[in-house]
Design a protein around this motif. Structure first.
Motif, PDB file in Angstrom:
ATOM      1  N   GLU A  43       0.835  -1.199   0.000  1.00  0.00           N
ATOM      2  CA  GLU A  43       0.000   0.000   0.000  1.00  0.00           C
ATOM      3  C   GLU A  43       0.872   1.252   0.000  1.00  0.00           C
ATOM      4  OE1 GLU A  43      -3.354  -0.468  -0.225  1.00  0.00           O
ATOM      5  OE2 GLU A  43      -2.778  -2.573  -0.268  1.00  0.00           O
ATOM      6  N   ASP A  44       1.945   1.193   0.785  1.00  0.00           N
ATOM      7  CA  ASP A  44       2.855   2.332   0.930  1.00  0.00           C
ATOM      8  C   ASP A  44       4.128   1.811   1.590  1.00  0.00           C
ATOM      9  OD1 ASP A  44       3.738   4.934   0.772  1.00  0.00           O
ATOM     10  OD2 ASP A  44       2.608   5.639   2.507  1.00  0.00           O
ATOM     11  N   PHE A  45       5.214   2.556   1.468  1.00  0.00           N
ATOM     12  CA  PHE A  45       6.442   2.176   2.156  1.00  0.00           C
ATOM     13  C   PHE A  45       7.239   3.428   2.470  1.00  0.00           C
ATOM     14  CE2 PHE A  45       7.771   2.248  -2.281  1.00  0.00           C
ATOM     15  CZ  PHE A  45       9.019   2.856  -2.226  1.00  0.00           C
ATOM     16  N   GLU A  46       8.145   3.287   3.422  1.00  0.00           N
ATOM     17  CA  GLU A  46       9.047   4.378   3.746  1.00  0.00           C
ATOM     18  C   GLU A  46      10.421   3.791   4.030  1.00  0.00           C
ATOM     19  OE1 GLU A  46       7.601   6.401   7.240  1.00  0.00           O
ATOM     20  OE2 GLU A  46       7.034   4.514   8.182  1.00  0.00           O
ATOM     21  N   VAL A  47      11.444   4.543   3.687  1.00  0.00           N
ATOM     22  CA  VAL A  47      12.828   4.148   3.928  1.00  0.00           C
ATOM     23  C   VAL A  47      13.356   5.026   5.051  1.00  0.00           C
ATOM     24  CG1 VAL A  47      15.138   4.048   2.908  1.00  0.00           C
ATOM     25  CG2 VAL A  47      13.133   3.424   1.532  1.00  0.00           C
ATOM     26  N   PHE A  48      14.050   4.399   6.005  1.00  0.00           N
ATOM     27  CA  PHE A  48      14.610   5.173   7.115  1.00  0.00           C
ATOM     28  C   PHE A  48      15.947   4.577   7.526  1.00  0.00           C
ATOM     29  CE2 PHE A  48      12.093   1.853   9.015  1.00  0.00           C
ATOM     30  CZ  PHE A  48      12.807   1.446  10.138  1.00  0.00           C
ATOM     31  N   HIS A  63      -3.865 -10.016   2.963  1.00  0.00           N
ATOM     32  CA  HIS A  63      -4.022 -10.852   1.769  1.00  0.00           C
ATOM     33  C   HIS A  63      -4.286  -9.896   0.613  1.00  0.00           C
ATOM     34  CE1 HIS A  63      -5.036 -14.091  -0.933  1.00  0.00           C
ATOM     35  NE2 HIS A  63      -4.501 -14.896  -0.047  1.00  0.00           N
ATOM     36  N   PRO A  64      -3.268  -9.659  -0.239  1.00  0.00           N
ATOM     37  CA  PRO A  64      -3.367  -8.627  -1.270  1.00  0.00           C
ATOM     38  C   PRO A  64      -4.568  -8.717  -2.203  1.00  0.00           C
ATOM     39  CG  PRO A  64      -1.110  -9.371  -1.066  1.00  0.00           C
ATOM     40  CD  PRO A  64      -1.949 -10.284  -0.208  1.00  0.00           C
ATOM     41  N   GLU A  65      -5.156  -9.925  -2.376  1.00  0.00           N
ATOM     42  CA  GLU A  65      -6.315 -10.029  -3.268  1.00  0.00           C
ATOM     43  C   GLU A  65      -7.602  -9.562  -2.600  1.00  0.00           C
ATOM     44  OE1 GLU A  65      -4.206 -12.766  -2.963  1.00  0.00           O
ATOM     45  OE2 GLU A  65      -3.253 -12.593  -4.914  1.00  0.00           O
ATOM     46  N   SER A 118      -1.509  -2.008  -7.288  1.00  0.00           N
ATOM     47  CA  SER A 118      -2.966  -2.085  -7.218  1.00  0.00           C
ATOM     48  C   SER A 118      -3.620  -2.015  -8.601  1.00  0.00           C
ATOM     49  CB  SER A 118      -3.528  -0.996  -6.306  1.00  0.00           C
ATOM     50  OG  SER A 118      -3.108   0.281  -6.727  1.00  0.00           O
ATOM     51  N   SER A 119      -2.946  -1.428  -9.564  1.00  0.00           N
ATOM     52  CA  SER A 119      -3.509  -1.352 -10.918  1.00  0.00           C
ATOM     53  C   SER A 119      -3.146  -2.582 -11.759  1.00  0.00           C
ATOM     54  CB  SER A 119      -3.017  -0.088 -11.622  1.00  0.00           C
ATOM     55  OG  SER A 119      -1.614  -0.144 -11.790  1.00  0.00           O
ATOM     56  N   SER A 121      -2.848  -6.872 -12.442  1.00  0.00           N
ATOM     57  CA  SER A 121      -3.724  -8.031 -12.250  1.00  0.00           C
ATOM     58  C   SER A 121      -3.298  -8.920 -11.091  1.00  0.00           C
ATOM     59  CB  SER A 121      -3.752  -8.877 -13.526  1.00  0.00           C
ATOM     60  OG  SER A 121      -4.248  -8.115 -14.601  1.00  0.00           O
ATOM     61  N   TYR A 122      -2.003  -8.950 -10.791  1.00  0.00           N
ATOM     62  CA  TYR A 122      -1.491  -9.834  -9.750  1.00  0.00           C
ATOM     63  C   TYR A 122      -0.657  -9.041  -8.755  1.00  0.00           C
ATOM     64  CZ  TYR A 122      -3.072 -13.314 -13.014  1.00  0.00           C
ATOM     65  OH  TYR A 122      -3.861 -14.053 -13.847  1.00  0.00           O
ATOM     66  N   PRO A 123      -0.778  -9.362  -7.457  1.00  0.00           N
ATOM     67  CA  PRO A 123      -0.069  -8.593  -6.432  1.00  0.00           C
ATOM     68  C   PRO A 123       1.431  -8.859  -6.370  1.00  0.00           C
ATOM     69  CG  PRO A 123      -1.274 -10.385  -5.424  1.00  0.00           C
ATOM     70  CD  PRO A 123      -1.660 -10.361  -6.882  1.00  0.00           C
ATOM     71  N   MET A 124       1.892  -9.902  -7.053  1.00  0.00           N
ATOM     72  CA  MET A 124       3.314 -10.221  -7.007  1.00  0.00           C
ATOM     73  C   MET A 124       3.803 -10.599  -8.383  1.00  0.00           C
ATOM     74  SD  MET A 124       5.214 -12.744  -4.380  1.00  0.00           S
ATOM     75  CE  MET A 124       6.994 -12.846  -4.383  1.00  0.00           C
ATOM     76  N   LEU A 125       5.076 -10.310  -8.612  1.00  0.00           N
ATOM     77  CA  LEU A 125       5.721 -10.636  -9.871  1.00  0.00           C
ATOM     78  C   LEU A 125       7.003 -11.379  -9.533  1.00  0.00           C
ATOM     79  CD1 LEU A 125       5.538  -8.774 -12.934  1.00  0.00           C
ATOM     80  CD2 LEU A 125       7.870  -8.809 -12.144  1.00  0.00           C
ATOM     81  N   LEU A 126       7.199 -12.556 -10.125  1.00  0.00           N
ATOM     82  CA  LEU A 126       8.442 -13.304  -9.951  1.00  0.00           C
ATOM     83  C   LEU A 126       9.345 -13.030 -11.147  1.00  0.00           C
ATOM     84  CD1 LEU A 126       7.191 -16.784  -8.663  1.00  0.00           C
ATOM     85  CD2 LEU A 126       8.159 -14.889  -7.345  1.00  0.00           C
ATOM     86  N   GLY A 127      10.462 -12.369 -10.914  1.00  0.00           N
ATOM     87  CA  GLY A 127      11.388 -11.994 -11.973  1.00  0.00           C
ATOM     88  C   GLY A 127      12.472 -13.037 -12.199  1.00  0.00           C
ATOM     89  N   ARG A 128      13.258 -12.813 -13.235  1.00  0.00           N
ATOM     90  CA  ARG A 128      14.238 -13.812 -13.636  1.00  0.00           C
ATOM     91  C   ARG A 128      15.393 -13.983 -12.653  1.00  0.00           C
ATOM     92  NH1 ARG A 128      14.818  -9.788 -17.477  1.00  0.00           N
ATOM     93  NH2 ARG A 128      16.849  -8.752 -17.431  1.00  0.00           N
ATOM     94  N   ASN A 129      15.699 -12.984 -11.812  1.00  0.00           N
ATOM     95  CA  ASN A 129      16.740 -13.189 -10.800  1.00  0.00           C
ATOM     96  C   ASN A 129      16.373 -14.338  -9.869  1.00  0.00           C
ATOM     97  OD1 ASN A 129      18.399 -11.191 -11.740  1.00  0.00           O
ATOM     98  ND2 ASN A 129      17.880  -9.708 -10.162  1.00  0.00           N
ATOM     99  N   PHE A 130      15.086 -14.491  -9.578  1.00  0.00           N
ATOM    100  CA  PHE A 130      14.646 -15.597  -8.734  1.00  0.00           C
ATOM    101  C   PHE A 130      14.485 -16.886  -9.532  1.00  0.00           C
ATOM    102  CE2 PHE A 130      11.179 -18.196  -7.010  1.00  0.00           C
ATOM    103  CZ  PHE A 130      11.824 -18.642  -5.869  1.00  0.00           C
ATOM    104  N   ILE A 131      13.911 -16.803 -10.715  1.00  0.00           N
ATOM    105  CA  ILE A 131      13.590 -17.982 -11.522  1.00  0.00           C
ATOM    106  C   ILE A 131      14.841 -18.686 -12.040  1.00  0.00           C
ATOM    107  CG2 ILE A 131      12.449 -18.752 -13.644  1.00  0.00           C
ATOM    108  CD1 ILE A 131      10.683 -16.189 -13.392  1.00  0.00           C
TER     109      ILE A 131
END
Length: 149
Positions: A43-48, A63-65, A118-119, A121-131
């Motif tokens: 929803e939001d984040f902050e760096v400190f 639960h993001p859905e 939020s815009s 279709s899916y709340p998470m994306l698995l990128g190629r660094n992980f795959i």
């Protein structure tokens, strides 16, 4: 000389994953070999900074859905920061932290960044660094990680 390749599990274009350290389970994740970094909706984040270390505090729906899910606050040390171009061509700084992800009833370490998806279709994306090095992707399949043990 014979070369033996380590067998890789097959994942589909959409998978259901758990992020146990975040208390998030059955999250729908789009597998995206075009994306370098894995991303989770927040929803939001902050760096400190505290005691000379940089942290990221994320506000994530339990639960993001579920639009009515309670928002939880999570704090992680930042593993690294990098500038990436979004799919829309905009450069932005991504703050990457390490956590665990569960697929095929196995825990893996994943480098994860957060942003408002939020815009999407899916709340998470698995990128190629992980795959890469772990899985092969069969784009004609979905939800293989929960069906096999």
């Amino acid at each position: 000389m014979m070369v033996v390749l380590k067998e890789k599990r097959i994942i589909g274009s959409i998978e259901t994953v758990d992020l146990p350290e975040l208390g998030l389970y059955n999250i729908y994740a789009k597998v995206d070999t075009g994306a370098e970094t894995s991303v989770l909706h927040c929803e939001d984040f902050e760096v400190f900074e505290k005691d000379g270390h940089r942290y990221i505090r994320c506000y994530i729906a339990g639960h993001p859905e579920d639009d009515d899910a309670e928002v939880v606050q999570l704090t992680f040390p930042i593993h690294r920061e990098r500038v990436v171009k979004s799919s829309f061509g905009q450069a932005e700084t991504r703050h990457i932290f390490l956590t665990k992800i569960k697929l095929f009833n196995t825990l893996f370490t994943i480098k994860l960044s957060v942003r408002d998806r939020s815009s999407m279709s899916y709340p998470m994306l698995l990128g190629r660094n992980f795959i890469s090095g772990k899985f092969l992707v069969d784009v004609s399949k979905k939800h293989l990680t929960k069906n096999m043990f």
